[in-house]
Scaffold this motif. Structure first.
Motif, PDB file in Angstrom:
ATOM      1  N   TYR A   1      -0.850 -16.977 -37.884  1.00 27.74           N
ATOM      2  CA  TYR A   1      -2.163 -16.859 -38.504  1.00 27.74           C
ATOM      3  C   TYR A   1      -2.992 -15.840 -37.728  1.00 27.74           C
ATOM      4  O   TYR A   1      -2.972 -15.830 -36.495  1.00 27.74           O
ATOM      5  CB  TYR A   1      -2.885 -18.212 -38.526  1.00 27.74           C
ATOM      6  CG  TYR A   1      -2.161 -19.266 -39.322  1.00 27.74           C
ATOM      7  CD1 TYR A   1      -2.301 -19.341 -40.700  1.00 27.74           C
ATOM      8  CD2 TYR A   1      -1.328 -20.186 -38.678  1.00 27.74           C
ATOM      9  CE1 TYR A   1      -1.626 -20.311 -41.434  1.00 27.74           C
ATOM     10  CE2 TYR A   1      -0.657 -21.154 -39.402  1.00 27.74           C
ATOM     11  CZ  TYR A   1      -0.800 -21.212 -40.782  1.00 27.74           C
ATOM     12  OH  TYR A   1      -0.124 -22.163 -41.489  1.00 27.74           O
TER      13      TYR A   1
ATOM     14  N   VAL B   1       1.718 -21.506 -34.923  1.00 17.28           N
ATOM     15  CA  VAL B   1       1.625 -22.948 -35.111  1.00 17.28           C
ATOM     16  C   VAL B   1       3.017 -23.501 -35.383  1.00 17.28           C
ATOM     17  O   VAL B   1       3.756 -22.966 -36.223  1.00 17.28           O
ATOM     18  CB  VAL B   1       0.670 -23.306 -36.262  1.00 17.28           C
ATOM     19  CG1 VAL B   1       0.601 -24.814 -36.465  1.00 17.28           C
ATOM     20  CG2 VAL B   1      -0.722 -22.753 -35.988  1.00 17.28           C
TER      21      VAL B   1
ATOM     22  N   LYS C   1       2.869 -27.292 -38.157  1.00 15.76           N
ATOM     23  CA  LYS C   1       1.495 -27.515 -38.605  1.00 15.76           C
ATOM     24  C   LYS C   1       0.706 -28.408 -37.644  1.00 15.76           C
ATOM     25  O   LYS C   1      -0.238 -29.089 -38.056  1.00 15.76           O
ATOM     26  CB  LYS C   1       1.469 -28.131 -40.014  1.00 15.76           C
ATOM     27  CG  LYS C   1       2.063 -27.245 -41.082  1.00 15.76           C
ATOM     28  CD  LYS C   1       1.957 -27.883 -42.461  1.00 15.76           C
ATOM     29  CE  LYS C   1       2.537 -26.980 -43.532  1.00 15.76           C
ATOM     30  NZ  LYS C   1       2.438 -27.568 -44.883  1.00 15.76           N
ATOM     31  N   ARG C   2       1.088 -28.385 -36.385  1.00 20.68           N
ATOM     32  CA  ARG C   2       0.402 -29.247 -35.425  1.00 20.68           C
ATOM     33  C   ARG C   2       0.117 -28.559 -34.107  1.00 20.68           C
ATOM     34  O   ARG C   2      -1.040 -28.440 -33.710  1.00 20.68           O
ATOM     35  CB  ARG C   2       1.230 -30.516 -35.178  1.00 20.68           C
ATOM     36  CG  ARG C   2       0.614 -31.443 -34.136  1.00 20.68           C
ATOM     37  CD  ARG C   2       1.201 -32.811 -34.172  1.00 20.68           C
ATOM     38  NE  ARG C   2       0.512 -33.700 -33.214  1.00 20.68           N
ATOM     39  CZ  ARG C   2       0.639 -35.009 -33.191  1.00 20.68           C
ATOM     40  NH1 ARG C   2       1.438 -35.616 -34.067  1.00 20.68           N
ATOM     41  NH2 ARG C   2      -0.027 -35.745 -32.309  1.00 20.68           N
TER      42      ARG C   2
ATOM     43  N   TRP D   1      -6.344 -18.003 -41.881  1.00 27.15           N
ATOM     44  CA  TRP D   1      -6.480 -19.372 -41.381  1.00 27.15           C
ATOM     45  C   TRP D   1      -6.857 -20.305 -42.530  1.00 27.15           C
ATOM     46  O   TRP D   1      -7.793 -20.036 -43.284  1.00 27.15           O
ATOM     47  CB  TRP D   1      -7.540 -19.411 -40.297  1.00 27.15           C
ATOM     48  CG  TRP D   1      -7.668 -20.720 -39.587  1.00 27.15           C
ATOM     49  CD1 TRP D   1      -8.698 -21.604 -39.684  1.00 27.15           C
ATOM     50  CD2 TRP D   1      -6.742 -21.299 -38.658  1.00 27.15           C
ATOM     51  NE1 TRP D   1      -8.481 -22.695 -38.883  1.00 27.15           N
ATOM     52  CE2 TRP D   1      -7.278 -22.538 -38.234  1.00 27.15           C
ATOM     53  CE3 TRP D   1      -5.518 -20.896 -38.142  1.00 27.15           C
ATOM     54  CZ2 TRP D   1      -6.639 -23.377 -37.334  1.00 27.15           C
ATOM     55  CZ3 TRP D   1      -4.870 -21.727 -37.232  1.00 27.15           C
ATOM     56  CH2 TRP D   1      -5.421 -22.943 -36.841  1.00 27.15           C
TER      57      TRP D   1
ATOM     58  N   ASN E   1      -9.059 -25.721 -44.785  1.00 24.76           N
ATOM     59  CA  ASN E   1      -9.156 -27.166 -44.531  1.00 24.76           C
ATOM     60  C   ASN E   1      -8.700 -27.543 -43.131  1.00 24.76           C
ATOM     61  O   ASN E   1      -8.568 -28.726 -42.823  1.00 24.76           O
ATOM     62  CB  ASN E   1      -8.335 -27.933 -45.569  1.00 24.76           C
ATOM     63  CG  ASN E   1      -6.868 -27.520 -45.572  1.00 24.76           C
ATOM     64  OD1 ASN E   1      -6.531 -26.427 -45.125  1.00 24.76           O
ATOM     65  ND2 ASN E   1      -6.006 -28.374 -46.091  1.00 24.76           N
ATOM     66  N   TRP E   2      -8.433 -26.577 -42.288  1.00 23.95           N
ATOM     67  CA  TRP E   2      -8.061 -26.837 -40.894  1.00 23.95           C
ATOM     68  C   TRP E   2      -9.304 -26.736 -40.019  1.00 23.95           C
ATOM     69  O   TRP E   2     -10.353 -26.261 -40.470  1.00 23.95           O
ATOM     70  CB  TRP E   2      -6.985 -25.861 -40.442  1.00 23.95           C
ATOM     71  CG  TRP E   2      -5.620 -26.187 -40.993  1.00 23.95           C
ATOM     72  CD1 TRP E   2      -5.342 -27.000 -42.058  1.00 23.95           C
ATOM     73  CD2 TRP E   2      -4.367 -25.706 -40.513  1.00 23.95           C
ATOM     74  NE1 TRP E   2      -3.988 -27.054 -42.281  1.00 23.95           N
ATOM     75  CE2 TRP E   2      -3.362 -26.279 -41.350  1.00 23.95           C
ATOM     76  CE3 TRP E   2      -3.974 -24.868 -39.484  1.00 23.95           C
ATOM     77  CZ2 TRP E   2      -2.005 -26.018 -41.176  1.00 23.95           C
ATOM     78  CZ3 TRP E   2      -2.623 -24.610 -39.302  1.00 23.95           C
ATOM     79  CH2 TRP E   2      -1.649 -25.180 -40.135  1.00 23.95           C
TER      80      TRP E   2
ATOM     81  N   LEU F   1      -3.418 -29.811 -32.998  1.00 29.55           N
ATOM     82  CA  LEU F   1      -4.425 -29.781 -34.054  1.00 29.55           C
ATOM     83  C   LEU F   1      -4.761 -31.176 -34.556  1.00 29.55           C
ATOM     84  O   LEU F   1      -5.913 -31.438 -34.934  1.00 29.55           O
ATOM     85  CB  LEU F   1      -3.933 -28.910 -35.213  1.00 29.55           C
ATOM     86  CG  LEU F   1      -3.763 -27.418 -34.895  1.00 29.55           C
ATOM     87  CD1 LEU F   1      -3.214 -26.680 -36.110  1.00 29.55           C
ATOM     88  CD2 LEU F   1      -5.090 -26.803 -34.461  1.00 29.55           C
TER      89      LEU F   1
ATOM     90  N   VAL G   1      -8.567 -32.659 -34.510  1.00 26.13           N
ATOM     91  CA  VAL G   1      -9.298 -33.186 -35.657  1.00 26.13           C
ATOM     92  C   VAL G   1      -9.899 -34.547 -35.324  1.00 26.13           C
ATOM     93  O   VAL G   1     -11.062 -34.837 -35.661  1.00 26.13           O
ATOM     94  CB  VAL G   1      -8.365 -33.284 -36.878  1.00 26.13           C
ATOM     95  CG1 VAL G   1      -9.042 -34.051 -38.007  1.00 26.13           C
ATOM     96  CG2 VAL G   1      -7.964 -31.896 -37.357  1.00 26.13           C
TER      97      VAL G   1
END
Length: 378
Positions: free
Chosen positions: A218, A231, A234-235, A261, A264-265, A289, A293
Motif C-alpha cells: 500500500y 501488510v 491483512k493484519r 490505503w 475502512n482501515w 492492525l 483497532v
C-alpha cells in the motif's frame, strides 16, 4: 652429389631459411615480441575447474525471480563497497546499523519484509550459488589479503560445510524466494565472488516465507512523506525503508503493485504514530492492525463522559487530614461541647449530628455526583 649443370640451384633468403626448415606448410612461429609478452602467456593459462562433491542448494526455477535476486545481491555488494569507503555515513536506514555485528541480518529483515529465521527447516551441507547469496563485505576484500588465491581455495572448499572444521560457514536460505544470506562467514562472500568463484560451501538451513497472496503493498502519505507499507494477512504491517530494493524482488515473486490505503482501515496517521512507538529499541517496527483497532476503540471510549464518584477517580487523591478534621473531628468536638454545656439533654442530638456528618462524608466519597472522562477512572 653435385647438382646437374642444367638445373639451377634454388635461391634461399638467409633470414627465411630456418623457417622453411622448421615450420610445416601453412603455419607460422610466434614473433620475438610475442614470446616475451608474459601477459599474453598468462591469459592463455586456463585454471582447471575445481571439482566439488557437495550438491547445489535448490532455488526456484523462476527466471524473473532469479534475476531479481541476483540484482539485489549485486546492489548489496555495491552498497558494501561504498560504505567501506565511508561515503554513506549517516545515509543508510537506521535499522541497518541497529544491531552492531549483525548488520546483514538487519538488512535482510528491512529489505525483505517478514523474513525471519525464527522458524527453521532442514539443515544440509550444500554449495550455495554466490549470485544468490548476500554477504557483508564492508570489512576486508581481495586487496587486504597477501595470498588471495590460496585463501579462496581454502574458503571455497567443501570442508567449510562441516560445523566442526575451522572457518565453517552457515547460510540461511529463503527457499520460496531463492535468496540466501550468510549467517556465519559473511565477509568471505564478496571475496570469493571477486575471485571468480561461482559457489560457496556451507551448512544451509531452509527458511519459510509467506506466499505472494499473503502479502499486500500500500502506498500512503504519512507525516508529509510518501511511504510504502507491506501488510501480511491483512493484519501485520511493516514500513519499507528501502522500497527501491524491495519492490522489484516482491514484484518478481508475484506480489501485486502498491494499492491505495483502504478507507475502512485505521487512519494512516494513527498507524504512523504506532510505527513510531514500535521503532523504539527494535530492529524492524511492526504494527498489529487488529490490536491497533482495539486500542483506538478504547481511546475513543475513554473520551466519553460518565457519572462517577470521587473514589473512582485515579487522578484524585483525598486530603485525609482535612477529611478527618472536618468529618470526624468536628462532630466529636460538637458532641463534647454539647455534653459540657447541657449535661443529660443533648446526647441524642449530638449522636444524630455525628452520624449525619459521617454519612455525609461517606456519601461524598462514594456517590456518583460528579462527571469525569472514562479514561480518568480507575
Amino acid at each position: 652429389m653435385r647438382a646437374s649443370p642444367m638445373q639451377p640451384a634454388a635461391s634461399i633468403a638467409p633470414d627465411a631459411a630456418p623457417s622453411a626448415e622448421l615450420a610445416p606448410a601453412g603455419t607460422s612461429l610466434p614473433t620475438v615480441e610475442e614470446l616475451l609478452d608474459d601477459e599474453a602467456a598468462a591469459a592463455q593459462e586456463v585454471a582447471p575447474a575445481p571439482r566439488y562433491r557437495l550438491p547445489q542448494a535448490a532455488v526456484p526455477p523462476n527466471i524473473m525471480l532469479q534475476s531479481a535476486v541476483t540484482r539485489l545481491v549485486e546492489q548489496k555488494e555495491q552498497i558494501d563497497q561504498i560504505a567501506r569507503n565511508g561515503l554513506l555515513a549517516g545515509l543508510l536506514p537506521a535499522e541497518w546499523n541497529s544491531s552492531p555485528g549483525n548488520e546483514l541480518r538487519a538488512f535482510v529483515a528491512s529489505v525483505v519484509p517478514f523474513a525471519s529465521d525464527a522458524a527453521r527447516g532442514e539443515t544440509i551441507a550444500a554449495r550455495v550459488p554466490l549470485k544468490f547469496l548476500l554477504g557483508h563485505s564492508q570489512r576486508w576484500g581481495v586487496q587486504d589479503v597477501a595470498e588471495p588465491r590460496s585463501l579462496s581455495v581454502f574458503l571455497s572448499s567443501d570442508d567449510r560445510a562441516n560445523s566442526g572444521t575451522p572457518e565453517h560457514a552457515e547460510v540461511m536460505l529463503l527457499a520460496p524466494l531463492g535468496l540466501a544470506w550468510a549467517h556465519s562467514g559473511r565477509s568471505r562472500v564478496g571475496f570469493l565472488r571477486s575471485m571468480g568463484l561461482e559457489s560457496m560451501a556451507a551448512r544451509v538451513t531452509a527458511l519459510p516465507y509467506p506466499s505472494a497472496e499473503q502479502l499486500a503493498l500500500y502506498q500512503v502519505s504519512c507525516e508529509g512523506t510518501s511511504q510504502i507499507w507491506c501488510v501480511l494477512d491483512k493484519r501485520k504491517l511493516r514500513a519499507l525503508s528501502a522500497p527501491a530494493l524491495t519492490l522489484p524482488l516482491l514484484a518478481a515473486y508475484g506480489v501485486a503493485v502498491p494499492q491505495s490505503w483502504p478507507s475502512n482501515w485505521p487512519d494512516p496517521a494513527d498507524v504512523g504514530a504506532e510505527l513510531a512507538l514500535a521503532r523504539t529499541g527494535k530492529t524492524v517496527a511492526e504494527v498489529d492492525l487488529v490490536k491497533l483497532v482495539d486500542k483506538i476503540g478504547r481511546n475513543r471510549a475513554g473520551e466519553s463522559w460518565t457519572g462517577a464518584s470521587l473514589m473512582q477517580l485515579h487522578t484524585w487523591v483525598p486530603r485525609w487530614r482535612l477529611f478527618l478534621a472536618s468529618f470526624i473531628g468536628l462532630p466529636a468536638g460538637l458532641l463534647l461541647l454539647a455534653a459540657l454545656a447541657l449535661p443529660g439533654h443533648v446526647e441524642a442530638a449530638a449522636v444524630a449530628a455525628a452520624l449525619g456528618f459521617a454519612g455525609g462524608a461517606i456519601a461524598a466519597l462514594a456517590a456518583p455526583w460528579i462527571y469525569a472522562r472514562r479514561k480518568h477512572l480507575s
